[in-house]
Design an enzyme around this catalytic site. Structure first.
Site, PDB file in Angstrom:
ATOM      1  N   ARG A  43     -16.652 -21.755 -27.605  1.00 59.12           N
ATOM      2  CA  ARG A  43     -18.051 -21.330 -27.489  1.00 59.12           C
ATOM      3  C   ARG A  43     -18.556 -21.705 -26.099  1.00 59.12           C
ATOM      4  O   ARG A  43     -18.523 -22.880 -25.722  1.00 59.12           O
ATOM      5  CB  ARG A  43     -18.883 -22.029 -28.576  1.00 59.12           C
ATOM      6  CG  ARG A  43     -20.348 -21.746 -28.431  1.00 59.12           C
ATOM      7  CD  ARG A  43     -21.217 -22.419 -29.481  1.00 59.12           C
ATOM      8  NE  ARG A  43     -22.576 -22.136 -29.099  1.00 59.12           N
ATOM      9  CZ  ARG A  43     -23.552 -23.021 -28.983  1.00 59.12           C
ATOM     10  NH1 ARG A  43     -23.359 -24.282 -29.296  1.00 59.12           N
ATOM     11  NH2 ARG A  43     -24.738 -22.646 -28.563  1.00 59.12           N
ATOM     12  N   HIS A  89     -28.548 -20.432 -23.069  1.00 64.02           N
ATOM     13  CA  HIS A  89     -28.490 -21.896 -23.234  1.00 64.02           C
ATOM     14  C   HIS A  89     -29.373 -22.486 -22.126  1.00 64.02           C
ATOM     15  O   HIS A  89     -28.895 -23.218 -21.265  1.00 64.02           O
ATOM     16  CB  HIS A  89     -27.047 -22.380 -23.178  1.00 64.02           C
ATOM     17  CG  HIS A  89     -26.816 -23.740 -23.787  1.00 64.02           C
ATOM     18  ND1 HIS A  89     -25.936 -23.973 -24.818  1.00 64.02           N
ATOM     19  CD2 HIS A  89     -27.350 -24.956 -23.498  1.00 64.02           C
ATOM     20  CE1 HIS A  89     -25.928 -25.257 -25.130  1.00 64.02           C
ATOM     21  NE2 HIS A  89     -26.787 -25.889 -24.337  1.00 64.02           N
ATOM     22  N   GLU A 138     -30.507 -23.506 -29.673  1.00 62.72           N
ATOM     23  CA  GLU A 138     -31.528 -24.532 -29.857  1.00 62.72           C
ATOM     24  C   GLU A 138     -32.903 -24.112 -29.339  1.00 62.72           C
ATOM     25  O   GLU A 138     -33.418 -24.688 -28.369  1.00 62.72           O
ATOM     26  CB  GLU A 138     -31.108 -25.846 -29.176  1.00 62.72           C
ATOM     27  CG  GLU A 138     -29.834 -26.434 -29.735  1.00 62.72           C
ATOM     28  CD  GLU A 138     -29.552 -27.848 -29.210  1.00 62.72           C
ATOM     29  OE1 GLU A 138     -30.409 -28.430 -28.529  1.00 62.72           O
ATOM     30  OE2 GLU A 138     -28.454 -28.352 -29.489  1.00 62.72           O
ATOM     31  N   ASN A 142     -26.451 -27.020 -34.912  1.00 63.53           N
ATOM     32  CA  ASN A 142     -26.085 -28.105 -33.989  1.00 63.53           C
ATOM     33  C   ASN A 142     -26.602 -29.404 -34.597  1.00 63.53           C
ATOM     34  O   ASN A 142     -27.807 -29.551 -34.825  1.00 63.53           O
ATOM     35  CB  ASN A 142     -26.751 -27.904 -32.617  1.00 63.53           C
ATOM     36  CG  ASN A 142     -26.232 -26.663 -31.900  1.00 63.53           C
ATOM     37  OD1 ASN A 142     -25.370 -25.951 -32.402  1.00 63.53           O
ATOM     38  ND2 ASN A 142     -26.766 -26.409 -30.715  1.00 63.53           N
ATOM     39  N   TYR A 180     -26.461 -33.725 -34.531  1.00 63.96           N
ATOM     40  CA  TYR A 180     -26.065 -34.966 -33.855  1.00 63.96           C
ATOM     41  C   TYR A 180     -26.512 -36.214 -34.603  1.00 63.96           C
ATOM     42  O   TYR A 180     -25.824 -37.217 -34.616  1.00 63.96           O
ATOM     43  CB  TYR A 180     -26.638 -35.011 -32.428  1.00 63.96           C
ATOM     44  CG  TYR A 180     -25.973 -34.006 -31.516  1.00 63.96           C
ATOM     45  CD1 TYR A 180     -24.833 -34.351 -30.803  1.00 63.96           C
ATOM     46  CD2 TYR A 180     -26.461 -32.710 -31.401  1.00 63.96           C
ATOM     47  CE1 TYR A 180     -24.197 -33.428 -29.981  1.00 63.96           C
ATOM     48  CE2 TYR A 180     -25.830 -31.780 -30.593  1.00 63.96           C
ATOM     49  CZ  TYR A 180     -24.696 -32.145 -29.884  1.00 63.96           C
ATOM     50  OH  TYR A 180     -24.059 -31.226 -29.083  1.00 63.96           O
ATOM     51  N   GLU A 211     -22.306 -27.175 -32.763  1.00 64.11           N
ATOM     52  CA  GLU A 211     -22.209 -28.359 -31.900  1.00 64.11           C
ATOM     53  C   GLU A 211     -22.229 -29.599 -32.773  1.00 64.11           C
ATOM     54  O   GLU A 211     -23.043 -29.703 -33.699  1.00 64.11           O
ATOM     55  CB  GLU A 211     -23.391 -28.484 -30.924  1.00 64.11           C
ATOM     56  CG  GLU A 211     -23.350 -27.560 -29.754  1.00 64.11           C
ATOM     57  CD  GLU A 211     -24.536 -27.768 -28.805  1.00 64.11           C
ATOM     58  OE1 GLU A 211     -25.075 -28.892 -28.713  1.00 64.11           O
ATOM     59  OE2 GLU A 211     -24.928 -26.770 -28.174  1.00 64.11           O
TER      60      GLU A 211
HETATM   61  O1  IFM Z   1     -25.736 -31.300 -24.091  1.00 67.26           O
HETATM   62  C1  IFM Z   1     -26.570 -30.864 -25.110  1.00 67.26           C
HETATM   63  C2  IFM Z   1     -26.422 -29.364 -25.317  1.00 67.26           C
HETATM   64  O2  IFM Z   1     -26.709 -28.672 -24.153  1.00 67.26           O
HETATM   65  C3  IFM Z   1     -27.344 -28.895 -26.405  1.00 67.26           C
HETATM   66  N1  IFM Z   1     -27.211 -29.666 -27.597  1.00 67.26           N
HETATM   67  C4  IFM Z   1     -27.224 -31.097 -27.480  1.00 67.26           C
HETATM   68  C5  IFM Z   1     -26.232 -31.544 -26.410  1.00 67.26           C
HETATM   69  C6  IFM Z   1     -26.250 -33.075 -26.291  1.00 67.26           C
HETATM   70  O3  IFM Z   1     -27.503 -33.519 -25.911  1.00 67.26           O
END
Ligand code: IFM
Length: 452
Positions: free
Chosen positions: A76, A120, A165, A298, A300, A359
């Site tokens: 990706r 992006h 995002e 995405n 985290y 992500e």
């Molecule tokens: O690096 C970023 C990415 O560009 C978008 N999602 C979160 C990642 C980590 O912060």
């Protein structure tokens, strides 16, 4: 314990143009808001920029070799709008399109499926000069850009992501002021968010027309959360935070329009003074809610929310709620269980046909040790528990069929410059040298075992 995901599961890595390409002025590329923003004093830690980044624009063949070594199914990456249309909506720069054409051809030759993200965060500065995402005309420019790219690559690219995002592009860029274009204005953030969503909705049919049979989706970031206690005020704060961070984007993408409690809350807080959000026009809701082939998520981290701040401040970890798995070097709590929980919720509430983790990854700064290797066990641990969480969600019946580790390379982490390292491959930012980390070998063996 071995990680085992169903047959046909797509394994990948993800990157984005500004974070890795460099070559910020090469071959007719125009200026983007990030090219401009990084030059403003005090915006980026250490005054670093993405001018060179990982120099992927010149080293892309080496990077494909690294991907092939991992054994991934899918890569990706994002297209820099300003390489293709330097002014955003003027004439096409063939050299820019050709770069991505070569990349796609070589990926296919290596047996790797390209997943193209159109946006992006690197809006052409020429469009920003006319109001950027606050200006509804930028939606038309985006649809033209989507049309140009999909007409050129649509015979070979079969996986498309419109926006990456939109929450970050809208709020980090227009409310928190920590991303380009660096504004701090509620009206600007909400308006930009709406136009980002509308651009997604309108680009989907344009892409499908040029790339028949392809699959088109969007990558939404999420912040699952739980209330700090059962107290009414904490419950209300958590519900509001969820509306701000998740539902304001997920609801419209699935055709529900903006959540009414948030429409009312924003009006009550003076974000706008009309009954409905002023930027919303008749028909927008249906266009944004266009059916998609897959939802990208995405993920985290997740948060514990206590009453007290406004929604932008409600991002801390109240004392006593420290996550047992600790934090990544971004300061983000490591909370793998929340991923399975959120995936289950998305499946039950929105029922997307398929979900792909577009992500997931962790920043840890480990560099070469005396044996020349990079022993990033903490990243392996992070990836392992998150893949196990994906497995749990699949076992509950959630249709997740792909996972992209963020990221292939240590790269430019926006306002944090090169201080954060998310890569499976260590990048020497002075020389461009790449060294695969232990996590690269580990991820490669997980993919291999699953294929076997
Ligand atoms: O690096 C970023 C990415 O560009 C978008 N999602 C979160 C990642 C980590 O912060």
């Amino acid at each position: 314990m071995a990680i085992s995901l169903p047959y046909g599961f797509q394994w990948g890595v993800a990157t984005s143009a500004y974070q890795i390409e460099g070559a910020a002025q090469a071959d007719g590329k125009g200026q983007s808001i990030w090219d401009r923003y990084v030059r403003l004093p005090g915006t980026i830690l250490g005054d670093e920029t993405g001018e060179v980044a990982c120099d992927h624009y010149h080293r892309w063949r080496e990077d494909i070799t690294l991907m092939a070594g991992l054994g991934i199914d899918a890569y990706r990456f994002s297209i820099a709008w300003t390489r293709v249309l330097p002014e955003g909506d003027g004439s096409v720069n063939q050299a820019g399109l050709d770069f991505y054409g070569r990349l796609v051809d070589e990926l296919l030759a290596a047996g790797i499926t390209p997943w193209v993200t159109l946006y992006h965060w690197d809006l052409p500065q020429a469009l920003e000069n006319r109001g950027g995402w606050r200006n509804r005309a930028t939606v038309d420019a985006f649809v033209r850009y989507a049309d140009v790219v999909s007409a050129s690559l649509g015979d070979r690219v079969t996986r498309w992501i419109t926006q990456n995002e939109p929450w970050s592009a809208a709020f980090a860029g227009h409310l928190d002021g920590v991303h380009a274009p660096g504004l701090r204005d509620w009206g600007a953030a909400l308006t930009a968010g709406h136009h980002l969503l509308l651009s997604h909705g309108r680009a989907v049919p344009a892409i499908r027309a040029n790339s028949p049979g392809s699959e088109v989706g969007i990558a939404l970031d999420c912040r699952p959360s739980r209330p700090a206690s059962d107290a009414r005020a904490d419950l209300a704060a958590q519900r509001h935070f969820d509306g701000f961070r998740n539902r304001w984007f997920f609801d419209p993408v699935f055709g529900r329009g903006y959540p009414q409690d948030m429409v009312d809350a924003y009006r009550a807080r003076g974000r706008y003074h009309t009954q409905r959000p002023p930027f919303e026009e008749p028909g927008d809701r249906d266009e944004i809610g266009v059916p998609i082939d897959f939802l990208g998520i995405n993920y985290y981290t997740s948060l514990v929310i206590a009453a007290g701040g406004d929604e932008t401040e409600a991002t801390g970890v109240p004392p006593g709620s420290e996550p047992p798995d600790g934090f990544t070097e971004m300061g983000w709590p490591i909370t793998p269980d929340a991923l399975a929980g959120f995936l289950t919720r998305v499946h039950e509430v929105y029922a997307p046909p398929r979900i792909v983790i577009t992500e997931n990854g962790a920043s840890f700064g480990d560099g070469p040790s005396s044996d020349g290797r990079i022993h990033d066990q903490r990243r392996i641990d992070y990836l392992r528990v998150h893949l196990e969480s994906v497995r749990q969600a699949i076992d509950r019946g959630v249709p997740v069929d792909g996972y992209f580790a963020w990221s292939l390379l240590d790269n430019f982490e926006w306002s944090l410059g090169y201080s954060q390292r998310f890569g499976l491959v260590w990048t020497n930012h002075a020389t461009g040298e790449r060294i695969p980390k232990d996590s690269y070998d580990w991820y490669g063996s997980v993919i291999k075992d699953n294929r076997a």
